[in-house]
Motif scaffolding. Structure first.
Motif, PDB file in Angstrom:
ATOM      1  N   THR A  23       0.838  -1.205   0.000  1.00 13.37           N
ATOM      2  CA  THR A  23       0.000   0.000   0.000  1.00 13.37           C
ATOM      3  C   THR A  23       0.867   1.248   0.000  1.00 13.37           C
ATOM      4  N   ALA A  49      -4.416   6.596   2.139  1.00 13.32           N
ATOM      5  CA  ALA A  49      -4.819   5.218   1.885  1.00 13.32           C
ATOM      6  C   ALA A  49      -4.876   4.464   3.200  1.00 13.32           C
ATOM      7  N   CYS A 111      -8.845   4.699  -0.601  1.00 12.79           N
ATOM      8  CA  CYS A 111      -7.996   5.838  -0.943  1.00 12.79           C
ATOM      9  C   CYS A 111      -8.843   7.090  -1.140  1.00 12.79           C
ATOM     10  N   SER A 185      -9.766   1.312  -4.320  1.00 12.56           N
ATOM     11  CA  SER A 185      -8.347   1.036  -4.517  1.00 12.56           C
ATOM     12  C   SER A 185      -7.640   2.333  -4.878  1.00 12.56           C
TER      13      SER A 185
END
Length: 260
Positions: A23, A49, A111, A185
């Motif tokens: 990530t 995120a 995100c 995502s």
């Protein structure tokens, strides 16, 4: 004499899970891609995120420009804004307000990306907001909300209003302020911002042309959500997974330092 940025710890990768490290790498790449596309605003604006499996999130170190951000330098904070790992950096308090508000209530969101681009703010200053005049605008209008300007986002009381205005949408126009996207995502969120920014660029250019604009027919606009799902091959997102590997290949050729 110029001062080098404070260096982040070099052993962050050894202190976090493999999922968190991935990530971090993807989020650092997102920062570099925003800079590469010219959407950054010096050290201001922010992308966050969630850390997989937790309520913590990663955000930029306040004071670094987007092209300087690395996987190791990202700051991990909890929902209260407390650092969850040692870091020589602080975070942007306005960024914390905006991003914590969304992560707090939108558990589907991984995100959140916020920008202050010239075209984005120009459209955000218009009463009608995004106009249905381009194919790009259809993608945005399929899931767009608006939030009234309340000054620099330092007042935590603004969080409830921001949450209510966003609702279940993935595009948010902050009047007089800028653009925001959120997605399941990092790849989807970046692609949404690319589309949002392009819609604003086109709108400003079309308005500057001075000719009468052609609005897309209401029935086409009404079918935009189904169209988005079909075109992106992803009913749950924007199809960022299709574009993300190519974006990383481009970034690796021009600016691979984000991985450190």
């Amino acid at each position: 004499m110029s001062l080098a940025p404070v260096q982040a710890p070099q052993n962050v990768k050894d202190q976090v899970s493999a999922a968190e490290w991935q990530t971090r790498v993807d989020l650092a790449a997102c920062y570099r891609l925003v800079a590469l596309h010219g959407w950054d605003d010096l050290i201001f604006t922010h992308i966050s995120a969630k850390v997989p499996g937790t309520d913590d999130f990663l955000i930029n170190p306040y004071g670094l420009m987007f092209h300087e951000i690395t996987a190791s330098s990202l700051v991990k904070v909890d929902q209260a804004g407390n650092k969850r790992m040692d870091s020589p950096y602080e975070i942007n308090p306005a960024g914390y307000t905006i991003h914590s508000a969304i992560h707090e209530v939108r558990h589907d969101v991984v995100c959140v990306l916020h920008t202050h681009t010239a075209a984005g703010v120009a459209v955000a200053a218009q009463k009608q907001g995004v106009l249905p005049i381009s194919q790009q605008s259809l993608f945005v209008l399929s899931s767009l909300a608006y939030h009234a300007y309340e000054g620099v986002a330092l007042n935590h009381e603004e969080k409830a209003c921001l949450q209510a205005d966003l609702g279940e949408n993935n595009f948010l126009m902050l009047h007089n302020h800028g653009l925001l996207t959120c997605g399941s995502s990092i790849a989807d969120t970046f692609l949404m911002m690319f589309t949002f920014q392009r819609a604003c660029d086109i709108q400003v250019l079309a308005q500057n042309g001075g000719a009468e604009l052609i609005a897309i027919e209401p029935q086409i606009l009404a079918g935009a959500k189904a169209m988005v799902a079909a075109v992106t091959k992803s009913a749950q997102g924007m199809g960022g997974a299709l574009a993300w590997p190519a974006l990383l290949r481009k970034l690796d050729l021009q600016d691979p330092g984000y991985k450190s």
